[in-house]
Write an enzyme that holds these catalytic residues in place. Structure first.
Site, PDB file in Angstrom:
ATOM      1  N   LYS A  11      61.578 -69.566  11.083  1.00  0.00           N
ATOM      2  CA  LYS A  11      59.843 -69.425  12.349  1.00  0.00           C
ATOM      3  C   LYS A  11      59.327 -68.422  12.133  1.00  0.00           C
ATOM      4  CE  LYS A  11      62.390 -67.934  15.319  1.00  0.00           C
ATOM      5  NZ  LYS A  11      62.600 -66.034  15.888  1.00  0.00           N
ATOM      6  N   PRO A  94      66.535 -64.752   5.273  1.00  0.00           N
ATOM      7  CA  PRO A  94      67.973 -63.237   5.586  1.00  0.00           C
ATOM      8  C   PRO A  94      68.718 -63.819   7.159  1.00  0.00           C
ATOM      9  CG  PRO A  94      65.886 -62.783   4.896  1.00  0.00           C
ATOM     10  CD  PRO A  94      65.253 -64.157   4.642  1.00  0.00           C
ATOM     11  N   GLY A 100      65.480 -67.317  12.370  1.00  0.00           N
ATOM     12  CA  GLY A 100      65.923 -68.649  12.737  1.00  0.00           C
ATOM     13  C   GLY A 100      66.673 -68.820  12.080  1.00  0.00           C
ATOM     14  N   GLY A 102      69.565 -69.936  10.811  1.00  0.00           N
ATOM     15  CA  GLY A 102      71.276 -70.618  11.037  1.00  0.00           C
ATOM     16  C   GLY A 102      70.376 -72.463  12.560  1.00  0.00           C
ATOM     17  N   ASP A 136      66.763 -72.379  20.148  1.00  0.00           N
ATOM     18  CA  ASP A 136      65.948 -72.973  19.313  1.00  0.00           C
ATOM     19  C   ASP A 136      65.901 -73.633  18.723  1.00  0.00           C
ATOM     20  OD1 ASP A 136      67.267 -71.489  18.199  1.00  0.00           O
ATOM     21  OD2 ASP A 136      66.321 -70.332  17.288  1.00  0.00           O
TER      22      ASP A 136
END
Ligand code: ATP
Length: 287
Positions: A11, A94, A100, A102, A136
């Site tokens: 995102k 990255p 976000g 992970g 998130d």
């Protein structure tokens, strides 16, 4: 059941406002989040016994600290299932980059295992489980374009943002989100995003309006720590982006373009040693 392959999309934040510090120590935020084409790939194979995880990619925890592993453990403990799974994660997003990655991986793991292990969690229950893994994660369970409040877990769906082109520029270091919030004092924020105006621009599908309203209250904090991130933003604008912004708590900066083709052209004009440059676009579930 056979193997399931799923994509975990990253995102960007089109706006990020830090409203105030709460009694529980967290910051109350208001942010417009947007899924993008860049994604990790996850493969899930039914297996006897436990959970195993193989990770392809640098800088990511390999064992029980990986959010994929934690998401799988959570479904397992909540259902009490004895079923196992072998997971293969190929990272392309990255790490510690403000994209976000992970949380995106965790969300995919929850949804796939809900199906594979026939756990029977409703969409609302999955959102609650996601929240336990990270504020998130609920956004990544829905994807698309959304306004997030609270710590980022309270979501309101928005009409899809146009399929704008993106050039992501990531410097050769990561930024820990917690470290940024520790030094952030909302009362003295130097940037005040116009969230309402951004929502209007998205509703109108107005690319120029979206570009104009890009704003992130964490930018002055992170630019103070790493001045080279401010320079990336300037360079992207000089190279012809219609707007540019640091995503989340950084350090990735995205340059916005009218479409994917223009993003490729912009990336061709942007060269800076040591930077990772990725061309992608805003992604909507409706695409
Ligand atoms: P956030 O803003 O949610 O902190 P981010 O995009 O800045 O996200 P991530 O790439 O999600 O950062 O990584 C944050 C931390 O989570 C990393 O330092 C990493 O050690 C840990 N982590 C655990 N599992 C994963 C995973 N599957 N992919 C990436 N990072 C992971």
């Amino acid at each position: 059941m056979v193997m399931i392959t799923a994509l975990a999309r990253a995102k960007i934040n089109l706006t990020l406002d830090v409203l105030y510090k709460r009694q529980d120590g967290y910051h109350e935020i208001e942010t417009v989040m947007q899924s993008i084409g860049l994604h990790d790939r996850l493969e899930f194979r039914p297996a006897g016994g436990g959970i195993s995880l193989v990770v392809e990619g640098k800088g990511v925890p390999r064992g029980a600290d990986n959010l994929v592993f934690r998401a799988a453990e959570l479904v397992r403990s909540r259902t009490g299932t004895k079923k196992g799974v072998a997971i293969h994660l190929t990272k392309a997003i990255p790490v510690a980059a403000g994209l976000g990655g992970g949380s995106a991986d965790a969300a995919v793991t929850l949804s796939v295992l809900n199906k594979m292990w026939e756990a029977g969690f409703s969409p609302a229950e999955l959102l609650k489980l996601g929240e336990q893994l990270g504020a998130d994660v609920p956004f990544f369970l829905q994807g698309g374009t959304a306004l997030a409040r609270g710590k980022g877990e309270r979501l309101e769906r928005l009409p899809p943002c146009p399929a704008l082109g993106l050039v992501l520029v990531k410097p050769p270091f990561g930024v820990q989100t917690a470290a940024v919030y520790r030094v952030c004092s909302p009362g003295q924020a130097l940037v005040k995003p116009g969230t309402r105006a951004m929502l209007e621009a998205i509703r109108e599908g107005n690319a120029a309006g979206i570009a104009k309203r890009l704003a992130n209250a964490l930018e002055p904090v992170v630019f103070g720590m790493y001045p080279q991130i401010a320079q990336i933003k300037e360079r992207l604008m000089k190279a012809g982006a219609i707007g540019a912004l640091m995503s989340g708590s950084g350090p990735t900066v995205f340059g916005l373009t009218a479409d994917l083709e223009s993003a490729r052209a912009l990336a061709g004009r942007y060269s800076e040693p040591g930077m990772q440059v990725i061309v992608t676009e805003c992604y909507n579930n409706t695409c």
